[in-house]
Motif scaffolding. Structure first.
Motif, PDB file in Angstrom:
ATOM      1  N   ASP A 191     -58.013   0.934  -5.021  1.00  0.00           N
ATOM      2  CA  ASP A 191     -56.905   1.376  -5.855  1.00  0.00           C
ATOM      3  C   ASP A 191     -55.743   1.907  -5.020  1.00  0.00           C
ATOM      4  O   ASP A 191     -54.590   1.755  -5.405  1.00  0.00           O
ATOM      5  CB  ASP A 191     -57.353   2.469  -6.826  1.00  0.00           C
ATOM      6  N   ALA A 192     -56.051   2.567  -3.912  1.00  0.00           N
ATOM      7  CA  ALA A 192     -54.997   3.165  -3.097  1.00  0.00           C
ATOM      8  C   ALA A 192     -55.476   3.308  -1.662  1.00  0.00           C
ATOM      9  O   ALA A 192     -56.668   3.449  -1.394  1.00  0.00           O
ATOM     10  CB  ALA A 192     -54.620   4.529  -3.650  1.00  0.00           C
ATOM     11  N   ASP A 193     -54.522   3.274  -0.749  1.00  0.00           N
ATOM     12  CA  ASP A 193     -54.795   3.483   0.675  1.00  0.00           C
ATOM     13  C   ASP A 193     -53.560   4.152   1.273  1.00  0.00           C
ATOM     14  O   ASP A 193     -52.539   3.519   1.482  1.00  0.00           O
ATOM     15  CB  ASP A 193     -55.085   2.152   1.364  1.00  0.00           C
ATOM     16  N   PHE A 194     -53.649   5.460   1.479  1.00  0.00           N
ATOM     17  CA  PHE A 194     -52.525   6.240   1.980  1.00  0.00           C
ATOM     18  C   PHE A 194     -52.805   6.728   3.392  1.00  0.00           C
ATOM     19  O   PHE A 194     -53.869   7.282   3.655  1.00  0.00           O
ATOM     20  CB  PHE A 194     -52.263   7.460   1.099  1.00  0.00           C
ATOM     21  N   ALA A 195     -51.846   6.527   4.288  1.00  0.00           N
ATOM     22  CA  ALA A 195     -51.956   7.016   5.663  1.00  0.00           C
ATOM     23  C   ALA A 195     -51.067   8.245   5.813  1.00  0.00           C
ATOM     24  O   ALA A 195     -49.943   8.279   5.329  1.00  0.00           O
ATOM     25  CB  ALA A 195     -51.540   5.939   6.645  1.00  0.00           C
ATOM     26  N   ASP A 242     -53.633  10.468  12.051  1.00  0.00           N
ATOM     27  CA  ASP A 242     -54.685   9.528  11.677  1.00  0.00           C
ATOM     28  C   ASP A 242     -55.445   9.931  10.421  1.00  0.00           C
ATOM     29  O   ASP A 242     -56.571   9.519  10.201  1.00  0.00           O
ATOM     30  CB  ASP A 242     -55.674   9.315  12.826  1.00  0.00           C
ATOM     31  N   PHE A 243     -54.838  10.766   9.575  1.00  0.00           N
ATOM     32  CA  PHE A 243     -55.444  11.151   8.309  1.00  0.00           C
ATOM     33  C   PHE A 243     -55.215  10.011   7.316  1.00  0.00           C
ATOM     34  O   PHE A 243     -54.132   9.472   7.204  1.00  0.00           O
ATOM     35  CB  PHE A 243     -54.808  12.449   7.786  1.00  0.00           C
ATOM     36  N   ARG A 244     -56.264   9.661   6.563  1.00  0.00           N
ATOM     37  CA  ARG A 244     -56.150   8.535   5.649  1.00  0.00           C
ATOM     38  C   ARG A 244     -56.976   8.806   4.398  1.00  0.00           C
ATOM     39  O   ARG A 244     -58.093   9.319   4.475  1.00  0.00           O
ATOM     40  CB  ARG A 244     -56.675   7.289   6.353  1.00  0.00           C
ATOM     41  N   VAL A 245     -56.414   8.443   3.261  1.00  0.00           N
ATOM     42  CA  VAL A 245     -57.105   8.603   1.975  1.00  0.00           C
ATOM     43  C   VAL A 245     -57.194   7.230   1.333  1.00  0.00           C
ATOM     44  O   VAL A 245     -56.188   6.531   1.199  1.00  0.00           O
ATOM     45  CB  VAL A 245     -56.349   9.561   1.040  1.00  0.00           C
ATOM     46  N   VAL A 246     -58.400   6.843   0.950  1.00  0.00           N
ATOM     47  CA  VAL A 246     -58.619   5.554   0.282  1.00  0.00           C
ATOM     48  C   VAL A 246     -59.307   5.866  -1.033  1.00  0.00           C
ATOM     49  O   VAL A 246     -60.274   6.626  -1.081  1.00  0.00           O
ATOM     50  CB  VAL A 246     -59.498   4.621   1.128  1.00  0.00           C
ATOM     51  N   GLN A 247     -58.812   5.272  -2.105  1.00  0.00           N
ATOM     52  CA  GLN A 247     -59.426   5.429  -3.419  1.00  0.00           C
ATOM     53  C   GLN A 247     -59.961   4.082  -3.857  1.00  0.00           C
ATOM     54  O   GLN A 247     -59.246   3.091  -3.858  1.00  0.00           O
ATOM     55  CB  GLN A 247     -58.420   5.936  -4.437  1.00  0.00           C
ATOM     56  N   MET A 248     -61.245   4.078  -4.223  1.00  0.00           N
ATOM     57  CA  MET A 248     -61.881   2.845  -4.700  1.00  0.00           C
ATOM     58  C   MET A 248     -62.571   3.129  -6.019  1.00  0.00           C
ATOM     59  O   MET A 248     -63.057   4.232  -6.251  1.00  0.00           O
ATOM     60  CB  MET A 248     -62.865   2.321  -3.660  1.00  0.00           C
ATOM     61  N   THR A 249     -62.582   2.114  -6.864  1.00  0.00           N
ATOM     62  CA  THR A 249     -63.194   2.246  -8.195  1.00  0.00           C
ATOM     63  C   THR A 249     -64.333   1.261  -8.308  1.00  0.00           C
ATOM     64  O   THR A 249     -64.221   0.147  -7.896  1.00  0.00           O
ATOM     65  CB  THR A 249     -62.160   1.936  -9.296  1.00  0.00           C
ATOM     66  N   VAL A 262     -62.861   4.279   8.499  1.00  0.00           N
ATOM     67  CA  VAL A 262     -62.366   3.982   7.154  1.00  0.00           C
ATOM     68  C   VAL A 262     -62.414   2.489   6.854  1.00  0.00           C
ATOM     69  O   VAL A 262     -62.825   2.082   5.770  1.00  0.00           O
ATOM     70  CB  VAL A 262     -60.931   4.527   6.972  1.00  0.00           C
ATOM     71  N   ASP A 263     -62.008   1.660   7.800  1.00  0.00           N
ATOM     72  CA  ASP A 263     -62.008   0.218   7.553  1.00  0.00           C
ATOM     73  C   ASP A 263     -63.411  -0.319   7.321  1.00  0.00           C
ATOM     74  O   ASP A 263     -63.634  -1.173   6.460  1.00  0.00           O
ATOM     75  CB  ASP A 263     -61.330  -0.521   8.705  1.00  0.00           C
ATOM     76  N   ARG A 264     -64.362   0.198   8.058  1.00  0.00           N
ATOM     77  CA  ARG A 264     -65.758  -0.223   7.868  1.00  0.00           C
ATOM     78  C   ARG A 264     -66.275   0.217   6.500  1.00  0.00           C
ATOM     79  O   ARG A 264     -66.962  -0.539   5.805  1.00  0.00           O
ATOM     80  CB  ARG A 264     -66.611   0.370   8.984  1.00  0.00           C
ATOM     81  N   ALA A 265     -65.917   1.425   6.087  1.00  0.00           N
ATOM     82  CA  ALA A 265     -66.331   1.924   4.775  1.00  0.00           C
ATOM     83  C   ALA A 265     -65.687   1.107   3.659  1.00  0.00           C
ATOM     84  O   ALA A 265     -66.339   0.776   2.669  1.00  0.00           O
ATOM     85  CB  ALA A 265     -65.966   3.398   4.634  1.00  0.00           C
TER      86      ALA A 265
END
Length: 43
Positions: free
Chosen positions: A28-32, A36-43, A13-16
């Protein structure tokens, strides 16, 4: 019709986040979550 959301599963995730950040995308968001499940929202 408009494209609203695209889900891209990634192994690192960090590399992405870094990759898409260099393209000019904004985080926009980074939820853990558990396990180790993580959701990242990017615009």
């Amino acid at each position: 019709m408009r494209l609203e959301v695209v889900v891209l599963p990634v192994a690192d995730v960090d590399r992405a986040k870094h990759f898409y950040g260099t393209l000019g995308w904004r985080e926009d968001a980074d939820f853990a979550g558990p396990n180790d499940f993580r959701v990242v929202q990017m615009t």
